[in-house]
Structure formats: structure tokens, C-alpha cells
Motif scaffolding. Structure first.
Motif, PDB file in Angstrom:
ATOM      1  N   PRO A 463       0.763  -1.285   0.090  1.00  0.00           N
ATOM      2  CA  PRO A 463       0.046   0.062   0.035  1.00  0.00           C
ATOM      3  C   PRO A 463       0.717   1.176   0.069  1.00  0.00           C
ATOM      4  N   LEU A 464       0.540   2.287  -0.710  1.00  0.00           N
ATOM      5  CA  LEU A 464       0.898   3.599  -0.958  1.00  0.00           C
ATOM      6  C   LEU A 464       2.494   3.417  -1.408  1.00  0.00           C
ATOM      7  N   GLY A 465       2.749   2.348  -1.923  1.00  0.00           N
ATOM      8  CA  GLY A 465       4.110   2.268  -2.689  1.00  0.00           C
ATOM      9  C   GLY A 465       5.187   2.452  -1.654  1.00  0.00           C
ATOM     10  N   VAL A 466       4.852   2.273  -0.496  1.00  0.00           N
ATOM     11  CA  VAL A 466       6.222   2.107   0.571  1.00  0.00           C
ATOM     12  C   VAL A 466       6.494   0.769   0.862  1.00  0.00           C
ATOM     13  N   ARG A 467       7.617   0.303   0.568  1.00  0.00           N
ATOM     14  CA  ARG A 467       7.813  -1.123   0.730  1.00  0.00           C
ATOM     15  C   ARG A 467       8.459  -1.335   2.123  1.00  0.00           C
ATOM     16  N   ARG A 468       8.940  -0.460   2.669  1.00  0.00           N
ATOM     17  CA  ARG A 468       9.883  -0.712   4.190  1.00  0.00           C
ATOM     18  C   ARG A 468       9.501   0.903   4.793  1.00  0.00           C
ATOM     19  N   MET A 469       9.433   0.535   6.165  1.00  0.00           N
ATOM     20  CA  MET A 469       9.403   1.748   7.071  1.00  0.00           C
ATOM     21  C   MET A 469      10.739   2.233   7.450  1.00  0.00           C
ATOM     22  N   SER A 470      11.133   3.080   7.089  1.00  0.00           N
ATOM     23  CA  SER A 470      12.427   3.744   7.484  1.00  0.00           C
ATOM     24  C   SER A 470      12.436   5.349   7.166  1.00  0.00           C
ATOM     25  N   PHE A 471      13.577   5.842   7.783  1.00  0.00           N
ATOM     26  CA  PHE A 471      13.892   7.258   7.840  1.00  0.00           C
ATOM     27  C   PHE A 471      13.630   7.832   6.485  1.00  0.00           C
ATOM     28  N   GLU A 472      13.795   7.235   5.510  1.00  0.00           N
ATOM     29  CA  GLU A 472      13.924   7.704   4.266  1.00  0.00           C
ATOM     30  C   GLU A 472      12.564   7.417   3.328  1.00  0.00           C
ATOM     31  N   THR A 473      11.888   6.480   3.833  1.00  0.00           N
ATOM     32  CA  THR A 473      10.608   6.260   3.113  1.00  0.00           C
ATOM     33  C   THR A 473       9.200   6.915   3.701  1.00  0.00           C
ATOM     34  N   VAL A 474       9.187   7.233   4.982  1.00  0.00           N
ATOM     35  CA  VAL A 474       7.776   7.645   5.495  1.00  0.00           C
ATOM     36  C   VAL A 474       8.093   9.162   6.215  1.00  0.00           C
ATOM     37  N   LEU A 475       9.227   9.817   5.882  1.00  0.00           N
ATOM     38  CA  LEU A 475       9.413  11.225   6.590  1.00  0.00           C
ATOM     39  C   LEU A 475       9.665  11.998   4.984  1.00  0.00           C
ATOM     40  N   PRO A 476       9.124  13.186   5.190  1.00  0.00           N
ATOM     41  CA  PRO A 476       9.236  13.981   3.979  1.00  0.00           C
ATOM     42  C   PRO A 476      10.666  14.303   3.907  1.00  0.00           C
ATOM     43  N   ASP A 477      11.310  14.831   2.562  1.00  0.00           N
ATOM     44  CA  ASP A 477      12.675  14.824   2.390  1.00  0.00           C
ATOM     45  C   ASP A 477      12.917  16.280   3.105  1.00  0.00           C
ATOM     46  N   GLU A 478      12.018  17.452   3.362  1.00  0.00           N
ATOM     47  CA  GLU A 478      12.826  18.345   3.958  1.00  0.00           C
ATOM     48  C   GLU A 478      13.043  18.232   5.582  1.00  0.00           C
ATOM     49  N   ILE A 479      12.024  17.369   5.945  1.00  0.00           N
ATOM     50  CA  ILE A 479      12.264  16.901   7.442  1.00  0.00           C
ATOM     51  C   ILE A 479      13.638  16.180   7.798  1.00  0.00           C
ATOM     52  N   GLN A 480      13.692  15.293   6.600  1.00  0.00           N
ATOM     53  CA  GLN A 480      14.997  14.559   6.821  1.00  0.00           C
ATOM     54  C   GLN A 480      16.309  15.324   6.743  1.00  0.00           C
ATOM     55  N   GLN A 481      16.347  16.242   5.796  1.00  0.00           N
ATOM     56  CA  GLN A 481      17.247  17.276   5.699  1.00  0.00           C
ATOM     57  C   GLN A 481      17.621  18.036   6.984  1.00  0.00           C
ATOM     58  N   TRP A 482      16.407  18.428   7.644  1.00  0.00           N
ATOM     59  CA  TRP A 482      16.293  19.219   8.770  1.00  0.00           C
ATOM     60  C   TRP A 482      17.233  18.478   9.824  1.00  0.00           C
ATOM     61  N   VAL A 483      16.752  17.092  10.101  1.00  0.00           N
ATOM     62  CA  VAL A 483      17.387  16.554  11.154  1.00  0.00           C
ATOM     63  C   VAL A 483      18.723  16.450  10.761  1.00  0.00           C
ATOM     64  N   VAL A 484      19.320  16.160   9.653  1.00  0.00           N
ATOM     65  CA  VAL A 484      20.784  15.961   9.505  1.00  0.00           C
ATOM     66  C   VAL A 484      21.251  17.078   9.668  1.00  0.00           C
ATOM     67  N   ASP A 485      20.707  18.277   9.327  1.00  0.00           N
ATOM     68  CA  ASP A 485      21.598  19.610   9.450  1.00  0.00           C
ATOM     69  C   ASP A 485      21.747  20.079  10.721  1.00  0.00           C
ATOM     70  N   ASN A 486      20.932  19.662  11.666  1.00  0.00           N
ATOM     71  CA  ASN A 486      20.895  19.849  13.230  1.00  0.00           C
ATOM     72  C   ASN A 486      21.298  18.957  13.801  1.00  0.00           C
ATOM     73  N   TRP A 487      21.780  17.924  13.679  1.00  0.00           N
ATOM     74  CA  TRP A 487      22.127  16.746  14.340  1.00  0.00           C
ATOM     75  C   TRP A 487      23.354  17.152  15.308  1.00  0.00           C
ATOM     76  N   LYS A 488      24.382  17.680  14.984  1.00  0.00           N
ATOM     77  CA  LYS A 488      25.693  18.061  15.573  1.00  0.00           C
ATOM     78  C   LYS A 488      24.961  19.256  16.523  1.00  0.00           C
ATOM     79  N   LYS A 489      24.084  20.369  16.193  1.00  0.00           N
ATOM     80  CA  LYS A 489      23.792  21.034  17.056  1.00  0.00           C
ATOM     81  C   LYS A 489      23.219  20.773  18.441  1.00  0.00           C
ATOM     82  N   TRP A 490      22.520  19.576  18.052  1.00  0.00           N
ATOM     83  CA  TRP A 490      21.804  19.047  19.276  1.00  0.00           C
ATOM     84  C   TRP A 490      22.725  18.254  20.119  1.00  0.00           C
TER      85      TRP A 490
END
Lengths: 510, 84
Positions: A463-490
Motif C-alpha cells: 500500500p502507498l508504494g512504500v515497501r519498508r518503514m524507514s527514515f527515508e520512506t515515511v518522512l518528507p525530504d525536508e524533514i530528513q534534511q532538517w534532522v541531518v543539518d541540526n544533528w551536531k547542533k543538538w
């Protein structure tokens, strides 16, 4: 590289600790090794052993991994740099090296000939061979290479079989009836009424011990592969009492013969399969006629007492996996990668990633790849997964099993019954065998009583074309980028793992 | 008294009728000091006997593989060490 070179490098890199207080070969060395294994700790060199001549030493956990660097000691052994590769990268390197072969060369003499003892002077008990656990039926050499030769070709087989030292000049091998050892003994020597010359080699190039336990096809000489992997021919010397050639830089060489039909009771013993294998069953006797060794020999040990990233599991993860890939590359089956599970030696899982799935694929794969004696003797369960599942991550495998397969349809059982080449001892048993099953098998064939292949690949469009639940498949691209950009800041130190491609490889058999 | 021999429970039970008797039995035992197996002709008792040695039985004993003890007198070591 010989064993001493290897241990020196381990020490330089903080991977080995020397124990200079006296320890006993009777359970104490095994106990210390089990604890370091549990802690994922350093390799151990025991420099003073009770009852042994000064200078006679032992080493354990020299192949084991640690949590941070599971592959490091294997990498050092293989000469793979940098030594901090992950399992996938490391196995790829090993598999690549295994495709080269360089024939060995014979030399006149070597360090293994510093001391030569014959006949009545032979005493295997003078070496620090461990008694590993309560219930063991004796002292075992479990990190050794048993060498035997095909009399009709230049094929020389190296095998790693736990070997009981039953008397000063007698050993009993636990070689499986599906092993090349048995094949050569019973198809070449016994029919001719001849005994089979054997050499049991301890120490030497640490790569040799790994190759002895690698599932290479029959007819492939491990010495050729060892030379290819080292980029230089292995130097071999002739035994004193037979024409067998052994690595010149070995620590100890026991020279002997096996007479077909001569057996002694072997077992039980603590085994890497996770239990004490028993009862005592008949197994081939090796009559030792000569021992040659270095003046201050080192006996390597593979502790089999606990589970985890021990030497045994490290060997499985590296050499077995590389060997499996080597074997599967010979076939046309479109498997991208195979590996042996890290959880427990004895192959309770044999994992693979694939594409180009078609009906009946599992059966073809089973028949082509896993019916090789060297692989089928060990693996009870094989899991097939999609090619975007990292087969080196147990969590991803478990996720695939529970989300992508239907036990009623996708778990395929098979009873693999080995047609043993001889009625020999019962080996390769499994802990789930009931006593009445064991009694039926006593003295008969080796039987692997249950074999499962599980198809954990995606069957249809989810369903919904998503084969596997992961960070890359069920979260929007911009949210993924935001997490990566702020990782060290946290305040988080580890590099975030994002969009890591995996297995960008062609299938093995294509 | 320290353990001098090890015996496997299953194997001793093949001779259970001979335990606590006066006739020695052919029994392979492991000498505990070196862990070497030797064929012997021995007497076995479940109770301590003056001058006899202690042997530990190896088998499934709850959470341990070594448990019960018996007492053993090696009357004769059978067959000289195998010659080459």
C-alpha cells in the motif's frame, strides 16, 4: 606473515594483552578467554602455563571482533587496510582476494623444523592444549589445520576439525562425514588398502587457519588460495614421515596417518554450535609418528564457550560469508550477496539479498548453492530478503521476516539427509534432536534433520508504494534534511546515517 | 581426596550390575591430571573404600555436567601404549 607477526601487530594496535602470571591449561585459559569474549575484549597471549616448558605459550581470541571494530582483527590478519571496515566492505575485500590463486613453493626447511621428535619421544601432552569446559572428554586442538592429500592429483585439502588428543601419540578427529577428509580417506585410500597420511598443523600464517574452515569446493587447494590472498606463494616443507607438505612457518606439526576403520570414541565437547555435543561416538584415529615444532611454540585457541563476537563468529562472518559468495558466484542464481549470521556459529541463518525473483527461486537456490557439503553441513535456516535489506543488520532481517513473509506459504521445509560416504561418527548434530533421534543416528549417517528456507522478499505492491518503514520512506525530504543539518547542533556526536546505499552490486551469478 | 579420574555416566551405566561387586570390569577412564583416556580393568564402588581413588561422573546433573562421585581402583591398565 606468520602467527608471531600477526600477534605483534595486534599488540601494537592495542588488540592484544599478554598475561604473564601462570595460568593452567586445565580450564583456566578457557575461562579467561570466555570472559574476554563476553566483554568483546582483547586477544590474550598466555606467556606462562602450568606444567609447560618455559616459552611454551598459547593465544586466544586473536580473530575476535569488538563492538566498535568487529572486523578489525580479521582485517589485520588479511592485510586489509584501513582495518576499520564494516562487515560488508570487509567481506567484499576478502571475496575479491579469494579469486586469485598462487601455487605454493617447496622450501628445504623452516621454523617448524627447529625441534624434531619421533616415535617414543612424541608427546602431544607436552604442549599447552586446553581442556575447555566441564564435560569435555579431553583436550582439544580446535584452531588447527588438518592436511591430507589426493593421491591422484595435486589437490591438497586443508580442513579445520576439532581434534581430541586422546593419548600422547594418538588423536581423534571430529571431521564431519561430509568433509573432504572423509571423502579422501574412504574413496581414495581405503579402497586401495592404504592408510592416509595426515599432518595436523598448529599456528603459522593466521590466514591458513581461516581457510581450513572456509567452505571452498572440493578440489580447490587452500594453499593456492592462501598464496593468492597474500600475493605471494606459501612456503611449504615436506613432512619427515610422509610426502605431505606443510607451511614452513608453522608452530607445531603433528605427522601421522589414519587407517580406515580404526576409530576411537570422541566427544562430548563444548562446541561452537552452542551446546555440548555428545555422546561419545566412534571417530577416526590419527596415529602420530612425529612432531616437529618451533623451540618456543605458541598454540592458538578458539574458545567455544560463549556466544557473541568471538573468534568463531568472526570467522563465520568473514571467511564463511566470503566462501559462500565464492561458491554462489559459480552458479547462475541471481543472488547479490550471501553471508553467514553473526549470532551463532553453526549457521542457524544463511542470509542473502537478491533480485529477479521468480517462482521456485528458493528451491533452485537451495539445490544449487546450499547442497554443497561445506555449506549444507552447517546451515539449518536460510533467509532470503530483498536487495535493499542490509543482511549485516540483524534488525533488518528480523523486520523482513516478520513483515514480508507468510509462514504458511513462504517458509519451505526440507529434510536434508546426507548420504554419508561411510558409516562414521555422528557429527553436525543439532541441539533440538531428541535422545531417541540421536539413538537412531548413532554410528550411522550424518543427518541434518531440518532445513528451512524462508522467502522474506516483497511479494506484491505494498500500500502507498512504500515497501519498508524507514527514515527515508515515511518522512518528507525536508524533514530528513532538517534532522541531518541540526544533528551536531543538538550535541549528538555520531554522523547521522542517511541515504546510505547498500549492495550496489551485480548479482553474484550473473 | 582429589579427583583422579573422570567417568561418563552413560558408559558406567553399561556396567551398572558390576558396581559394588568384587569382580573388576573393563572400563576406559580419563586420568584427570593429563586428561588421557586409558583402558583399565577396575573395581567401582559408590561408597568410599580405603586406598581407592575418587572419580567424578560426567553427565546431565541438573545445571552441571559433573556431579556424582564414585570410587575406583584400577586393578590393571590394559594394553601397553600403542606402538607406531
Amino acid at each position: 606473515m606468520d602467527l608471531r607477526d600477526f600477534l605483534n601487530i595486534l599488540k601494537e594496535r592495542g588488540e592484544l594483552v599478554e598475561i604473564n602470571e601462570e595460568v593452567d591449561w586445565d580450564l583456566e585459559m578457557s575461562a579467561i578467554s570466555a570472559m574476554t569474549q563476553r566483554l568483546r575484549g582483547p586477544a590474550l597471549l598466555f606467556n606462562k602455563i602450568k606444567g609447560m616448558n618455559p616459552g611454551y605459550r598459547a593465544v586466544s581470541e586473536h580473530y575476535a571482533g569488538t563492538l566498535r571494530k568487529p572486523f578489525r582483527r580479521i582485517a589485520i590478519c588479511m592485510g586489509i587496510e584501513p582495518d576499520d571496515k564494516n562487515w560488508f566492505e570487509g567481506t567484499q575485500e576478502i571475496a575479491k582476494k579469494m579469486t586469485n590463486v598462487i601455487k605454493p613453493v617447496q622450501v628445504a626447511t623452516g621454523p617448524c623444523k627447529e625441534v624434531i621428535k619421533m616415535g617414543k619421544d612424541v608427546n602431544a601432552f607436552e604442549f599447552p592444549i586446553t581442556y575447555g569446559g566441564l564435560g569435555d572428554c579431553g583436550r582439544y586442538l580446535n584452531c588447527q589445520t588438518t592436511i591430507c592429500k589426493d593421491p591422484d592429483s595435486d589437490w591438497t585439502n586443508w580442513g579445520n576439525y576439532a581434534t581430541l588428543v586422546s593419548k600422547r601419540n594418538r588423536m581423534v578427529t571430529s571431521a564431519s562425514t561430509s568433509s573432504d577428509f572423509y571423502a579422501l580417506l574412504h574413496t581414495k585410500y581405503a579402497p586401495r588398502g592404504e592408510s592416509m597420511p595426515v599432518a595436523i598443523v598448529v599456528g603459522g600464517d593466521p590466514l591458513n587457519g581461516l581457510l581450513g574452515g572456509t567452505p571452498l569446493p572440493s578440489g580447490v587447494s587452500e594453499a593456492d588460495v592462501a598464496g593468492g590472498m597474500r600475493g605471494a606463494p606459501v612456503e611449504l616443507v615436506k613432512c619427515e614421515t610422509s610426502d605431505i607438505l606443510v607451511p614452513a612457518n608453522s608452530e607445531i606439526v603433528f605427522e601421522g596417518e589414519v587407517r580406515a576403520g580404526e576409530t576411537a570414541l570422541e566427544g562430548p565437547k563444548t562446541e561452537c554450535f552452542g551446546f555440548t555435543v555428545g555422546p561419545r561416538t566412534p571417530a577416526p584415529v590419527i596415529r602420530i609418528h612425529c612432531v616437529t615444532h618451533r623451540k618456543d611454540p605458541i598454540v592458538p585457541i578458539l574458545s567455544q564457550v560463549t556466544y557473541g563476537m568471538s573468534s568463531i563468529e568472526s570467522i563465520q562472518m568473514s571467511m564463511f560469508a566470503a566462501g559462500l559468495n565464492f561458491v554462489m558466484a559459480q552458479s547462475k542464481i541471481p543472488i547479490k550477496q550471501m553471508m553467514a549470521a553473526t549470532v551463532k556459529w553453526g549457521g542457524y541463518s544463511n542470509l542473502m539479498a537478491t533480485r529477479n525473483w521468480y517462482p521456485g527461486f528458493i528451491r533452485d537456490m537451495f539445490d544449487a548453492g546450499l547442497m554443497f557439503p561445506a555449506t549444507n553441513a552447517y546451515y539449518d535456516v536460510s533467509d532470503m530478503v530483498d536487495d535493499d535489506v542490509n543482511i549485516y543488520h540483524v534488525e533488518e532481517i528480523v523486520d523482513a521476516i516478520y513483515t514480508q513473509s507468510n509462514p504458511a506459504k513462504d517458509w519451505v521445509p526440507s529434510s536434508a539427509c546426507w548420504d554419508a560416504r561411510t558409516s562414521g561418527g555422528l557429527v553436525s548434530v543439532r541441539s533440538y534432536l531428541e535422545r531417541e533421534d540421536l539413538a537412531k543416528l548413532y554410528g550411522k549417517m550424518t543427518v541434518t534433520t531440518g532445513y528451512w528456507t524462508r522467502d522474506n522478499t516483497t511479494k506484491g505492491e505494498p500500500p502507498l508504494g512504500v515497501r519498508r518503514m524507514s527514515f527515508e520512506t515515511v518522512l518528507p525530504d525536508e524533514i530528513q534534511q532538517w534532522v541531518v543539518d541540526n544533528w551536531k547542533k543538538w550535541g549528538l556526536e555520531e554522523e547521522p546515517a542517511w541515504n546510505k546505499p547498500y549492495l550496489d552490486l551485480p548479482p553474484l551469478g550473473m | 581426596m582429589s579427583i583422579k579420574y573422570k567417568l561418563y555416566y552413560d558408559e558406567l551405566m553399561k556396567h551398572k550390575d558390576a558396581i559394588n561387586r568384587e569382580n573388576p570390569i573393563d572400563l576406559e577412564v580419563m586420568y584427570a591430571d593429563v586428561k588421557e583416556w586409558k583402558p583399565t580393568r577396575s573395581l567401582v564402588s559408590t561408597e568410599p573404600v580405603e586406598g581407592w581413588d575418587e572419580a567424578v561422573l560426567v553427565g546431565p546433573f541438573g545445571n552441571s555436567v559433573e556431579g556424582e562421585k564414585v570410587f575406583l581402583k584400577v586393578v590393571e591398565e590394559l594394553s601397553p601404549e600403542d606402538e607406531d
